[in-house]
Every structure is written in structure tokens, then in C-alpha cells.
Design a protein around this motif. Structure first.
Motif, PDB file in Angstrom:
ATOM      1  N   ASP A 289     -35.167  -8.408 -22.801  1.00 12.72           N
ATOM      2  CA  ASP A 289     -35.586  -9.728 -22.361  1.00 12.72           C
ATOM      3  C   ASP A 289     -36.858  -9.385 -21.268  1.00 12.72           C
ATOM      4  OD1 ASP A 289     -33.514 -11.374 -23.308  1.00 12.72           O
ATOM      5  OD2 ASP A 289     -32.298 -10.983 -21.673  1.00 12.72           O
ATOM      6  N   ILE A 290     -37.997 -10.447 -21.226  1.00 10.83           N
ATOM      7  CA  ILE A 290     -38.986 -10.007 -20.569  1.00 10.83           C
ATOM      8  C   ILE A 290     -38.958 -11.288 -19.385  1.00 10.83           C
ATOM      9  CG2 ILE A 290     -41.537  -9.944 -20.461  1.00 10.83           C
ATOM     10  CD1 ILE A 290     -41.509  -8.202 -22.876  1.00 10.83           C
ATOM     11  N   TYR A 291     -39.320 -10.993 -18.219  1.00 13.61           N
ATOM     12  CA  TYR A 291     -39.229 -12.047 -17.114  1.00 13.61           C
ATOM     13  C   TYR A 291     -40.577 -11.860 -16.273  1.00 13.61           C
ATOM     14  CZ  TYR A 291     -34.355 -12.599 -17.832  1.00 13.61           C
ATOM     15  OH  TYR A 291     -33.083 -12.877 -18.436  1.00 13.61           O
ATOM     16  N   ARG A 292     -41.277 -12.753 -16.143  1.00 15.95           N
ATOM     17  CA  ARG A 292     -42.602 -12.790 -15.416  1.00 15.95           C
ATOM     18  C   ARG A 292     -42.077 -12.706 -13.871  1.00 15.95           C
ATOM     19  NH1 ARG A 292     -45.580 -17.547 -16.709  1.00 15.95           N
ATOM     20  NH2 ARG A 292     -44.176 -18.592 -15.387  1.00 15.95           N
ATOM     21  N   MET A 293     -43.046 -12.008 -12.840  1.00 13.88           N
ATOM     22  CA  MET A 293     -42.591 -12.135 -11.695  1.00 13.88           C
ATOM     23  C   MET A 293     -43.615 -12.838 -10.905  1.00 13.88           C
ATOM     24  SD  MET A 293     -39.833 -10.451 -12.190  1.00 13.88           S
ATOM     25  CE  MET A 293     -39.277  -9.912 -10.586  1.00 13.88           C
ATOM     26  N   PRO A 294     -43.401 -13.461  -9.712  1.00 11.73           N
ATOM     27  CA  PRO A 294     -42.316 -13.367  -9.109  1.00 11.73           C
ATOM     28  C   PRO A 294     -41.160 -14.528  -9.255  1.00 11.73           C
ATOM     29  CG  PRO A 294     -43.895 -14.506  -7.683  1.00 11.73           C
ATOM     30  CD  PRO A 294     -44.544 -13.969  -9.231  1.00 11.73           C
ATOM     31  N   ASP A 295     -41.603 -15.365 -10.277  1.00 10.19           N
ATOM     32  CA  ASP A 295     -40.964 -16.798 -10.558  1.00 10.19           C
ATOM     33  C   ASP A 295     -39.671 -16.462 -11.509  1.00 10.19           C
ATOM     34  OD1 ASP A 295     -42.309 -16.242 -12.734  1.00 10.19           O
ATOM     35  OD2 ASP A 295     -42.899 -18.495 -12.884  1.00 10.19           O
ATOM     36  N   HIS A 296     -39.443 -15.202 -12.028  1.00  9.09           N
ATOM     37  CA  HIS A 296     -38.509 -14.651 -12.814  1.00  9.09           C
ATOM     38  C   HIS A 296     -38.205 -15.776 -14.330  1.00  9.09           C
ATOM     39  CE1 HIS A 296     -36.904 -12.031 -10.140  1.00  9.09           C
ATOM     40  NE2 HIS A 296     -37.072 -12.921  -9.205  1.00  9.09           N
ATOM     41  N   ALA A 297     -39.618 -16.222 -14.778  1.00 12.61           N
ATOM     42  CA  ALA A 297     -39.639 -17.048 -15.833  1.00 12.61           C
ATOM     43  C   ALA A 297     -39.384 -16.121 -17.215  1.00 12.61           C
ATOM     44  CB  ALA A 297     -40.953 -17.817 -16.066  1.00 12.61           C
ATOM     45  N   LEU A 298     -38.365 -16.530 -17.700  1.00 11.72           N
ATOM     46  CA  LEU A 298     -38.153 -15.882 -19.097  1.00 11.72           C
ATOM     47  C   LEU A 298     -39.520 -15.893 -19.974  1.00 11.72           C
ATOM     48  CD1 LEU A 298     -36.254 -14.427 -20.780  1.00 11.72           C
ATOM     49  CD2 LEU A 298     -35.302 -16.490 -21.558  1.00 11.72           C
ATOM     50  N   CYS A 299     -39.788 -14.976 -20.568  1.00 16.36           N
ATOM     51  CA  CYS A 299     -41.107 -14.938 -21.464  1.00 16.36           C
ATOM     52  C   CYS A 299     -40.620 -14.699 -22.944  1.00 16.36           C
ATOM     53  CB  CYS A 299     -41.999 -13.975 -21.032  1.00 16.36           C
ATOM     54  SG  CYS A 299     -42.782 -14.727 -19.291  1.00 16.36           S
TER      55      CYS A 299
ATOM     56  N   ASP B 179     -25.602  -8.415 -18.489  1.00 15.47           N
ATOM     57  CA  ASP B 179     -25.313  -7.068 -17.719  1.00 15.47           C
ATOM     58  C   ASP B 179     -26.298  -6.166 -18.264  1.00 15.47           C
ATOM     59  OD1 ASP B 179     -23.003  -7.982 -16.435  1.00 15.47           O
ATOM     60  OD2 ASP B 179     -21.906  -7.679 -18.112  1.00 15.47           O
ATOM     61  N   TYR B 180     -27.459  -5.893 -17.626  1.00  9.90           N
ATOM     62  CA  TYR B 180     -28.456  -5.342 -17.826  1.00  9.90           C
ATOM     63  C   TYR B 180     -28.327  -3.617 -17.517  1.00  9.90           C
ATOM     64  CZ  TYR B 180     -31.241  -9.416 -18.779  1.00  9.90           C
ATOM     65  OH  TYR B 180     -31.663 -10.578 -19.382  1.00  9.90           O
ATOM     66  N   LEU B 181     -28.622  -2.688 -18.262  1.00  9.80           N
ATOM     67  CA  LEU B 181     -28.382  -1.550 -18.235  1.00  9.80           C
ATOM     68  C   LEU B 181     -29.544  -0.717 -17.467  1.00  9.80           C
ATOM     69  CD1 LEU B 181     -26.890  -0.248 -21.468  1.00  9.80           C
ATOM     70  CD2 LEU B 181     -25.599  -0.546 -19.502  1.00  9.80           C
ATOM     71  N   PHE B 182     -30.706  -1.250 -17.846  1.00 11.50           N
ATOM     72  CA  PHE B 182     -32.034  -0.694 -17.507  1.00 11.50           C
ATOM     73  C   PHE B 182     -33.010  -1.747 -17.144  1.00 11.50           C
ATOM     74  CE2 PHE B 182     -36.144   1.235 -18.445  1.00 11.50           C
ATOM     75  CZ  PHE B 182     -36.227   2.298 -17.528  1.00 11.50           C
TER      76      PHE B 182
ATOM     77  N   LYS C 210     -35.924  -5.765 -19.116  1.00 12.83           N
ATOM     78  CA  LYS C 210     -34.510  -5.551 -18.946  1.00 12.83           C
ATOM     79  C   LYS C 210     -34.084  -5.506 -20.392  1.00 12.83           C
ATOM     80  CE  LYS C 210     -34.500  -8.253 -14.740  1.00 12.83           C
ATOM     81  NZ  LYS C 210     -33.569  -8.929 -13.851  1.00 12.83           N
ATOM     82  N   LEU C 211     -32.966  -4.405 -20.278  1.00  9.22           N
ATOM     83  CA  LEU C 211     -32.427  -4.363 -21.741  1.00  9.22           C
ATOM     84  C   LEU C 211     -30.898  -3.970 -21.613  1.00  9.22           C
ATOM     85  CD1 LEU C 211     -31.598  -0.940 -22.183  1.00  9.22           C
ATOM     86  CD2 LEU C 211     -34.207  -1.193 -22.606  1.00  9.22           C
ATOM     87  N   ARG C 212     -30.230  -4.007 -22.472  1.00 11.58           N
ATOM     88  CA  ARG C 212     -28.780  -3.649 -22.701  1.00 11.58           C
ATOM     89  C   ARG C 212     -28.740  -3.415 -24.034  1.00 11.58           C
ATOM     90  NH1 ARG C 212     -25.290  -7.596 -24.972  1.00 11.58           N
ATOM     91  NH2 ARG C 212     -26.284  -9.490 -25.300  1.00 11.58           N
ATOM     92  N   THR C 213     -27.568  -2.452 -24.224  1.00  8.12           N
ATOM     93  CA  THR C 213     -27.508  -1.911 -25.581  1.00  8.12           C
ATOM     94  C   THR C 213     -25.859  -2.317 -26.151  1.00  8.12           C
ATOM     95  OG1 THR C 213     -26.597   0.163 -24.964  1.00  8.12           O
ATOM     96  CG2 THR C 213     -28.797  -0.019 -25.250  1.00  8.12           C
ATOM     97  N   GLU C 214     -25.634  -2.167 -27.443  1.00  5.93           N
ATOM     98  CA  GLU C 214     -24.549  -2.555 -28.343  1.00  5.93           C
ATOM     99  C   GLU C 214     -24.567  -1.670 -29.503  1.00  5.93           C
ATOM    100  OE1 GLU C 214     -22.892  -6.348 -30.476  1.00  5.93           O
ATOM    101  OE2 GLU C 214     -23.537  -6.867 -28.494  1.00  5.93           O
TER     102      GLU C 214
ATOM    103  N   GLU D 239     -38.570   4.687 -21.835  1.00 11.59           N
ATOM    104  CA  GLU D 239     -38.111   4.914 -20.326  1.00 11.59           C
ATOM    105  C   GLU D 239     -36.868   4.914 -20.209  1.00 11.59           C
ATOM    106  OE1 GLU D 239     -40.116   6.010 -17.959  1.00 11.59           O
ATOM    107  OE2 GLU D 239     -41.702   6.180 -19.392  1.00 11.59           O
ATOM    108  N   TYR D 240     -36.112   3.954 -20.870  1.00 15.62           N
ATOM    109  CA  TYR D 240     -34.488   3.858 -20.705  1.00 15.62           C
ATOM    110  C   TYR D 240     -33.956   5.177 -21.174  1.00 15.62           C
ATOM    111  CZ  TYR D 240     -29.687   2.838 -22.002  1.00 15.62           C
ATOM    112  OH  TYR D 240     -28.344   2.888 -21.886  1.00 15.62           O
ATOM    113  N   LEU D 241     -34.445   5.627 -22.267  1.00 13.00           N
ATOM    114  CA  LEU D 241     -33.969   6.907 -22.956  1.00 13.00           C
ATOM    115  C   LEU D 241     -34.085   8.140 -22.019  1.00 13.00           C
ATOM    116  CD1 LEU D 241     -34.757   6.522 -26.915  1.00 13.00           C
ATOM    117  CD2 LEU D 241     -32.347   6.305 -25.622  1.00 13.00           C
ATOM    118  N   LEU D 242     -35.248   8.045 -21.378  1.00 17.73           N
ATOM    119  CA  LEU D 242     -35.737   9.271 -20.531  1.00 17.73           C
ATOM    120  C   LEU D 242     -34.744   9.364 -19.399  1.00 17.73           C
ATOM    121  CD1 LEU D 242     -39.751   9.171 -20.904  1.00 17.73           C
ATOM    122  CD2 LEU D 242     -38.205  10.984 -21.701  1.00 17.73           C
ATOM    123  N   SER D 243     -34.297   7.987 -18.975  1.00 17.40           N
ATOM    124  CA  SER D 243     -33.569   8.026 -17.852  1.00 17.40           C
ATOM    125  C   SER D 243     -32.093   8.409 -18.155  1.00 17.40           C
ATOM    126  CB  SER D 243     -33.466   6.427 -17.305  1.00 17.40           C
ATOM    127  OG  SER D 243     -32.704   5.666 -18.083  1.00 17.40           O
TER     128      SER D 243
END
Length: 130
Positions: A94-104, A3-6, A79-83, A38-42
Motif C-alpha cells: 500500500d502507498i500512503y501520501r504523507m502527512p495526511d495518510h491518504a491511501l493512494c 499488519d505491515y512487516l516493512f 508499506k508491505l506484508r507478505t503471504e 529494500e525489504y529483502l535487504l533488511s
């Protein structure tokens, strides 16, 4: 699925790559930091404003697990989430390469805060809306 926030999309620049043609491992920390800022600025939170108020938010620990390499010209999403955990705010990123959505990359970034030179017990993160 997390459940990513940003999330933010970025592109690898040539100068971020090492002699092997892949993104240098230290550069990934810059990607993660940029996404957190950027998340904090949002959320209308500015490091400049916090610092002017005597509030220093800083990284105390980073764990990064590299899965796949990014190369020059790759587009990727951070993508990020906080706790909240005690006096720390944890960023799971998490960082995902596009367009294949490979987890990097998977990362866990622990953040603490000082207010006027004193370690805060985490209440500031509640005040900031985390």
C-alpha cells in the motif's frame, strides 16, 4: 489496520510526473519494486547474491488499484506484508501520501522463483525466511 512487516518513505521527483502533473502510472511499479528490494535487504537477502547462486526471484503478476494521485514533491510511504500461497510469495503493498495518510494505491504482487532454470515449488521462500 494491516499488519505491515516493512515500510519505507520516499519522495516524488519532478520527472516521475506526466503532463497532467501527477505521477505516471508506470512509476508506481518502480516504487513498489524499490520497497520490495529494500525489504529483502533488511532481511539480509540480496538479489545479486541470489542470482549468483542460480536463484531467480521474479514477478509473475501485479494488480494495482489506484485510489488517489501523487504529485511532484509529495512524500509518501510504501508499506508491505507478505503471504505464502503454494509456489508463490505474495506481496501486499500500500502507498500512503504523507502527512495526511491518504491511501493512494493498493497492490498485490505475485512472485515466483526459479532455481538453476527450474520453477521452484515455493520451498525457497521458506528457506529465505518468509
Amino acid at each position: 489496520m494491516q499488519d505491515y512487516l516493512f515500510e519505507i518513505q520516499l519522495k516524488v521527483r519532478d520527472y516521475e510526473c506526466d503532463i497532467q502533473g501527477i505521477v505516471n502510472n508506470a512509476v508506481y511499479q518502480s516504487y513498489l519494486e524499490h520497497a520490495r528490494h529494500e525489504y529483502l535487504l533488511s532481511k539480509s537477502i540480496s538479489f545479486k547474491t541470489l542470482t549468483a547462486q542460480g536463484i531467480l526471484v521474479m514477478v509473475s503478476r501485479i494488480e494495482m488499484d489506484f485510489k488517489k494521485s501523487l504529485t511532484s514533491g509529495d512524500t509518501f510511504t510504501v508499506k508491505l506484508r507478505t503471504e505464502k500461497k503454494g509456489l508463490k510469495l505474495l506481496f501486499y503493498q500500500d502507498i500512503y501520501r504523507m502527512p495526511d495518510h491518504a491511501l493512494c494505491l493498493n497492490a498485490k504482487v505475485e512472485v515466483i522463483a526459479q532455481i538453476n532454470g527450474r520453477l521452484n515449488r515455493g520451498e525457497i521462500f521458506d528457506t529465505l525466511g518468509f
